[in-house]
Write an enzyme that holds these catalytic residues in place. Structure first.
Site, PDB file in Angstrom:
ATOM      1  N   HIS A  67      -9.827   2.605   0.916  1.00  0.00           N
ATOM      2  CA  HIS A  67      -9.766   1.331   1.248  1.00  0.00           C
ATOM      3  C   HIS A  67     -10.776   1.469   3.115  1.00  0.00           C
ATOM      4  CE1 HIS A  67      -7.803  -2.026   4.359  1.00  0.00           C
ATOM      5  NE2 HIS A  67      -6.897  -2.438   3.013  1.00  0.00           N
ATOM      6  N   GLU A 123     -11.813  -3.180  -2.842  1.00  0.00           N
ATOM      7  CA  GLU A 123     -10.893  -2.660  -3.292  1.00  0.00           C
ATOM      8  C   GLU A 123      -9.810  -2.376  -4.917  1.00  0.00           C
ATOM      9  OE1 GLU A 123      -6.670  -3.274  -0.719  1.00  0.00           O
ATOM     10  OE2 GLU A 123      -8.747  -4.504   0.367  1.00  0.00           O
ATOM     11  N   HIS A 135       0.795  -0.937   0.126  1.00  0.00           N
ATOM     12  CA  HIS A 135       0.060   0.123  -0.084  1.00  0.00           C
ATOM     13  C   HIS A 135       0.950   1.392   0.139  1.00  0.00           C
ATOM     14  CE1 HIS A 135      -3.462  -2.331   0.282  1.00  0.00           C
ATOM     15  NE2 HIS A 135      -3.135  -2.385   1.784  1.00  0.00           N
TER      16      HIS A 135
HETATM   17  C1  G6D Z   1      -3.949  -7.797   5.293  1.00  0.00           C
HETATM   18  O1  G6D Z   1      -3.712  -8.562   3.077  1.00  0.00           O
HETATM   19  C2  G6D Z   1      -4.054  -7.641   4.167  1.00  0.00           C
HETATM   20  C3  G6D Z   1      -4.300  -6.464   3.166  1.00  0.00           C
HETATM   21  O2  G6D Z   1      -5.382  -6.408   2.010  1.00  0.00           O
HETATM   22  C4  G6D Z   1      -4.606  -5.294   3.989  1.00  0.00           C
HETATM   23  O3  G6D Z   1      -5.134  -4.365   3.053  1.00  0.00           O
HETATM   24  C5  G6D Z   1      -4.629  -4.966   5.512  1.00  0.00           C
HETATM   25  O4  G6D Z   1      -4.168  -5.928   6.106  1.00  0.00           O
HETATM   26  C6  G6D Z   1      -4.976  -3.863   5.884  1.00  0.00           C
HETATM   27  O5  G6D Z   1      -2.079  -6.955   5.385  1.00  0.00           O
END
Ligand code: G6D
Length: 344
Positions: free
Chosen positions: A175, A309, A101
């Site tokens: 998100h 997402e 991210h």
């Molecule tokens: C965890 O694997 C998930 C991700 O996809 C998510 O965006 C994050 O938590 C908040 O890492």
């Protein structure tokens, strides 16, 4: 239609957009974070349908990315590196060996420049940010504009525009964790979800795409007709177990229907539809959500929200055949995702 602005902790601003039907959306300039979405149920009870912290200061360490704009690249970049042209770029490994991210300098923790607007049909915010060459380890000076628009059709329109002076990876998303039961009354086990997708991306134990696409037929990933999200929480299908007993997977959208996702919460009667220009989306069912966070509406727990997402796939940096995240220098990045709320 109106916009209220309030100061938050002397650090941020929160803008609350309200339409003529009583729907409202609250957004921070910090991270473009959606802190609340208030929509009525079938009986007209207006309740919050997203996850957010009770205390604003908790957004400082928003490791769950509640409500946040995500960039430069949503999702995981394997090995926190990619090749572009004849150069290797090394990024922050902020999630095990991988980059998640946008890393520590991601867009979720940027203070965006906000320009509110009000027209007869809509109320909204235009958020802009200039990401400098080398920021987060990525090449190129990138100008980003994300527009949040609330209409009198109860549509929340997220419009993403960007341009770069160098060819660079970018795929932006939001998100927000949705929970249509209202005020976090229930988990999302009983949410009925339909997704216009026949293939999803296989993950390894680090949640990194293996490069294989799996057809949904005969699996708990087949949302082509609607199904209960909870089906995938106790299933012993390997991919559900890898994700922590749930979903954390990228679905390739077929774009057969004009609506890519429909979510229904029978108890409240609330319905949310999602339309997007994006080639796919990550379905994440909060499998990793801690059990003790102080949220507006109560304590957090596993499966308390669901994220859609919408984005391209960072797997394309390491595998052929995945929706590309590369923006060519001088070209326009333009994507749109619209969430529409109703009840029945
Ligand atoms: C965890 O694997 C998930 C991700 O996809 C998510 O965006 C994050 O938590 C908040 O890492």
């Amino acid at each position: 239609m109106n916009i209220e602005t309030k100061d938050v902790l002397g650090m941020w601003k929160e803008y609350t957009l309200t339409n003529d039907l009583g729907m409202s959306v609250s957004v921070l300039d910090y991270g473009g974070i959606i802190t609340k979405i208030i929509v009525p149920d079938r009986n007209g009870n207006r309740e919050n349908v997203v996850l957010g912290y009770k205390n604003y200061q908790d957004y400082n360490q928003n490791s769950n990315y509640f409500g946040a704009l995500i960039g430069r690249v949503g999702g995981r970049i394997q090995g926190a590196s990619f090749e572009l042209g004849n150069k290797t770029y090394n990024l922050a490994a902020n999630n095990g060996n991988n980059h998640l991210h946008g890393g520590p300098e991601g867009f979720h923790q940027v203070i965006w420049e906000v320009a509110p607007f009000l027209t007869e049909e809509a109320v909204g915010l235009s958020l802009t940010h200039k990401s400098m060459d080398g920021e987060g380890g990525y090449p190129g000076n990138i100008d980003v504009t994300v527009t949040y628009t609330l209409t009198n059709e109860n549509e929340l329109d997220l419009n993403y525009l960007a341009s770069s002076d160098q060819t660079s990876p970018i795929t932006l998303t939001n998100h927000t964790y949705f929970n249509l039961s209202g005020s976090l009354k229930n988990t999302v086990h009983e949410h009925r979800v339909a997704i216009d997708s026949s293939k999803f991306v296989e993950l390894d134990k680090e949640l990194i795409p293996t490069g294989n696409l799996i057809h949904v037929e005969g699996t708990p990933f087949d949302f082509r007709d609607d199904r209960l999200l909870g089906d995938g929480f106790n299933d012993d299908t390997e991919q559900n177990k890898i994700a922590g007993n749930g979903y954390d997977h990228y679905f390739i959208l077929d774009h057969i229907s004009d609506t890519q996702v429909t979510v229904q919460e029978p108890a409240s009667g609330r319905v949310m539809t999602l339309k997007t220009t994006q080639p796919g989306l990550v379905l994440y069912t909060a499998n990793g959500l801690a059990e003790d966070l102080n949220l507006a509406g109560g304590l957090s727990r596993k499966y308390l929200g669901v994220c859609f997402e919408t984005q391209a796939s960072p797997a394309s940096l390491h595998h052929e055949g995945f929706p590309s995240v590369i923006l060519q220098a001088g070209e326009k990045y333009s994507e749109q995702t619209v969430f529409t709320f109703s009840s029945k």
